[in-house]
Design a protein around this motif. Structure first.
Motif, PDB file in Angstrom:
ATOM      1  N   VAL A 193       0.834  -1.200   0.000  1.00 42.24           N
ATOM      2  CA  VAL A 193       0.000   0.000   0.000  1.00 42.24           C
ATOM      3  C   VAL A 193       0.869   1.250   0.000  1.00 42.24           C
ATOM      4  N   PHE A 194       1.853   1.272   0.910  1.00 42.41           N
ATOM      5  CA  PHE A 194       2.687   2.478   0.995  1.00 42.41           C
ATOM      6  C   PHE A 194       3.561   2.663  -0.241  1.00 42.41           C
ATOM      7  N   SER A 249      16.906   7.608  -4.944  1.00 42.08           N
ATOM      8  CA  SER A 249      15.485   8.003  -5.039  1.00 42.08           C
ATOM      9  C   SER A 249      15.157   8.991  -3.943  1.00 42.08           C
ATOM     10  N   LEU A 250      15.759   8.782  -2.763  1.00 41.14           N
ATOM     11  CA  LEU A 250      15.466   9.686  -1.646  1.00 41.14           C
ATOM     12  C   LEU A 250      15.912  11.109  -1.957  1.00 41.14           C
ATOM     13  N   ILE A 251      17.025  11.244  -2.662  1.00 40.96           N
ATOM     14  CA  ILE A 251      17.487  12.588  -3.026  1.00 40.96           C
ATOM     15  C   ILE A 251      16.436  13.269  -3.897  1.00 40.96           C
ATOM     16  N   SER A 252      15.872  12.510  -4.818  1.00 42.23           N
ATOM     17  CA  SER A 252      14.848  13.143  -5.657  1.00 42.23           C
ATOM     18  C   SER A 252      13.565  13.381  -4.864  1.00 42.23           C
ATOM     19  N   TYR A 253      13.286  12.519  -3.882  1.00 39.49           N
ATOM     20  CA  TYR A 253      12.134  12.778  -3.002  1.00 39.49           C
ATOM     21  C   TYR A 253      12.334  14.071  -2.221  1.00 39.49           C
ATOM     22  N   THR A 254      13.593  14.311  -1.764  1.00 41.29           N
ATOM     23  CA  THR A 254      13.818  15.524  -0.954  1.00 41.29           C
ATOM     24  C   THR A 254      13.539  16.766  -1.809  1.00 41.29           C
ATOM     25  N   ILE A 295      11.008   8.635   5.006  1.00 40.55           N
ATOM     26  CA  ILE A 295      11.289   7.281   5.494  1.00 40.55           C
ATOM     27  C   ILE A 295      10.129   6.341   5.174  1.00 40.55           C
ATOM     28  N   ILE A 296       8.909   6.799   5.446  1.00 33.69           N
ATOM     29  CA  ILE A 296       7.757   5.932   5.197  1.00 33.69           C
ATOM     30  C   ILE A 296       7.570   5.683   3.700  1.00 33.69           C
ATOM     31  N   GLY A 297       7.976   6.663   2.889  1.00 38.97           N
ATOM     32  CA  GLY A 297       7.865   6.457   1.442  1.00 38.97           C
ATOM     33  C   GLY A 297       8.906   5.500   0.894  1.00 38.97           C
ATOM     34  N   ALA A 298      10.127   5.557   1.452  1.00 39.78           N
ATOM     35  CA  ALA A 298      11.213   4.766   0.874  1.00 39.78           C
ATOM     36  C   ALA A 298      11.357   3.375   1.504  1.00 39.78           C
TER      37      ALA A 298
END
Lengths: 341, 221
Positions: free
Chosen positions: B66-67, B160-165, B101-104
């Protein structure tokens, strides 16, 4: 002593049941090397995994080290497993650990303090002949060396029993012999009971005291290795014996030889156990005024003695020939004479 | 010359934004690593016969799926109340952390699961034959033996987290994404966008380099 009673393993799937081990009964003596041989799919690998309950038995009882393995709860089972060493066809070493760390692994699991671990590992490295390779990683070792690490690791917690699951099947013949020699010396030095699973009769012949032949999850034949070699009852057993002795000819070779010689007699000498070490041929030649010609022979060494047969052509005075045959039959070599040439 | 190429760039702003991006990425990588490994282990260890295992596996797998399915920008909005409660604010780099964190973590958890499945079954069997407990198997076999894959997995996730930030920046989390959005989009200072892009690419390269180096160094196969 290990006693196995009515041991069965049935795999359930939605469509069908597969009986991998079918009501097995075996008694394995303390300190012996017991071989279990079978073709692939015979259930021997499942059998050996039932012994330390890597596979849960469907039915039956296993008593090892005076404990009923089948009744143990998970905690005591884990403790008991520390006393049952196991080695594998593909060695199953941790690539992330050096030789030293791999051997220390079971000691860590058993909670042995660091100093003791170090001393024990060094001792084991010496025992299996890997001194100087402590800091190598498994990927830097040959197959034989990897199996030596496997053996050292299996011996780390001073087990009473060692299970070998096709331990030499991935090795070349020379390395196989080296590893088997190591197993025999460990068996003699430490008084360890070894249960050895294989599909190679050569392995059985070289190290085992007794053997069980498995087929379709059942033990179809068992006994002293020499007896099984001499008098294989089942077809599968005969095929295994042939792996070592070569294929028996359809026609008894004696009659072929009889046709080929005009004088004298053709005899088949059957050697079993210690008798093969007697210089029987040269004794005949010295005692009697006869010519002896060896036609064909096949002798193989098992752990408890020699087994094989020798076809000879004896030529000379008829009376002398009969006396010579009489002489041989008085020794423990069995002799079979097939008519006059 | 740099002055001519980037007339609108304020060095102080750029330094602050870079620090914020490093802060958000660093902390969220750490959080993702821990949460992802826990979830991945749960997925791996519960994947066996038995009703309790099956139920647990189903629950963990559902949460992960789900997440993983929620687009990140929506996840941030969805998590506003949670973030507010946990962090006491919904603005700034700190407030971006829960969503990051919850997204990755679910994404990384699947990679962890795959990495653990790649561990030689024979080695796990050998450890069990020695009398190893599950905790021994996890700490002494599963994690060390899958370490190169765990590291390359977290490297991919970190990128991916860098692009999320940067995306989080767009709704007020700060960092290089925020700077590029405010200056570039709202004021049309294209040189700022370019400067932010270059810095982000450099950060990505740094993470990739560290990840590849560690993964290679640790692999003794």
């Amino acid at each position: 002593m290990i006693s196995i009673k009515n041991l069965s393993k049935i795999y359930q799937s939605k469509q069908n049941e597969v009986t991998a081990v079918d009501n097995m009964n075996l008694t394995i003596n303390k300190g012996e090397i017991y071989g279990v041989i079978g073709f692939s799919g015979a259930g021997k690998s499942t059998f050996v995994r039932l012994l330390n309950r890597l596979e849960e038995p469907t039915e039956g009882q296993i008593v090892m080290n005076e404990k009923d393995i089948t009744k143990l709860k998970s905690r005591s089972l884990r403790q008991e497993r520390q006393k049952i060493g196991m080695i594998f066809q593909h060695f199953n070493l941790l690539w992330s650990r050096t030789v030293f760390e791999n051997i220390a692994f079971p000691l860590e699991i058993a909670g042995v303090p660091k100093d003791e671990r170090k001393a024990k590992v060094s001792e084991l490295i010496e025992l299996v002949g890997l001194a100087g390779r402590e800091n190598y990683y498994p990927s830097q070792l040959s197959g034989g060396q990897k199996q030596r690490v496997g053996i050292a690791r299996a011996l780390a917690n001073d087990p009473k029993v060692l299970l070998c699951d096709e331990a030499t099947s991935a090795l070349d013949p020379q390395t196989t012999d080296d590893i088997l020699d190591l197993l025999v010396s460990i068996n003699e030095r430490l008084g360890l009971t070894i249960i050895l699973i294989t599909h190679e009769m050569h392995v059985i012949k070289k190290v085992c005291h007794r053997v069980a032949v498995m087929e379709g999850g059942k033990v179809i034949e068992q006994g002293e290795v020499l007896d099984v070699f001499m008098r294989p009852k089942e077809k599968t057993t005969r095929r295994f014996v042939q792996q070592v002795m070569g294929t028996e000819q359809e026609e008894d070779p004696i009659s072929t030889y009889v046709k080929a010689y005009k004088t004298g007699k053709v005899a088949k000498l059957h050697f079993v156990g210690d008798t093969a070490n007697q210089p029987i041929i040269s004794q005949i030649a010295k005692k009697f005024n006869l010519d002896i010609n060896i036609l064909q022979g096949n002798i193989t060494q098992t752990k408890d003695g020699t087994y094989g047969s020798l076809y000879v052509h004896i030529d000379g005075d008829e009376e002398q020939i009969n006396q010579a045959i009489q002489f041989v039959s008085e020794t423990s070599v069995e002799v079979e004479v097939n008519g006059d040439a | 010359m740099l002055r001519e190429l980037f007339p609108n760039v304020v060095i102080e702003d750029l330094v602050t934004a870079t620090k914020e991006t490093f802060y958000m990425t660093g902390i969220s990588v750490l959080g993702t690593l821990i949460l992802g490994i826990i979830l991945g282990l749960l997925l791996f260890l519960t994947d066996q016969k038995g009703k309790t295992y099956k139920t647990m596996n189903f629950i963990v797998a559902t949460v992960v799926n789900v997440f993983r399915a929620i687009p990140f920008i929506i996840l941030i909005l969805l998590l506003f109340p949670f973030t507010d409660w946990l962090m006491g604010t919904i603005r700034g780099p700190k407030a971006a952390l829960p969503a990051l964190i919850i997204g990755a973590a679910p994404f990384y958890a699947r990679m962890v699961e795959i990495a653990l499945k790649e561990v030689d079954k024979g080695v796990i069997e050998a450890a069990k034959a020695m009398g190893a407990k599950t905790s021994h198997v996890v700490y002494k076999v599963l994690l060390p033996e899958s370490m190169p894959a765990l590291i390359s997995g977290i490297t991919v996730t970190a990128i991916s987290l860098i692009s999320y930030t940067a995306m989080a920046g767009a709704i007020g989390a700060g960092g290089l994404g925020d700077l590029a959005y405010r200056k570039g989009f709202q004021k049309w200072d294209f040189d700022v966008v370019l400067a932010c892009t270059i810095l982000i690419v450099i950060i990505v390269f740094i993470f990739q380099f560290i990840g590849d180096f560690l993964s290679k160094k640790i692999d003794k196969r």
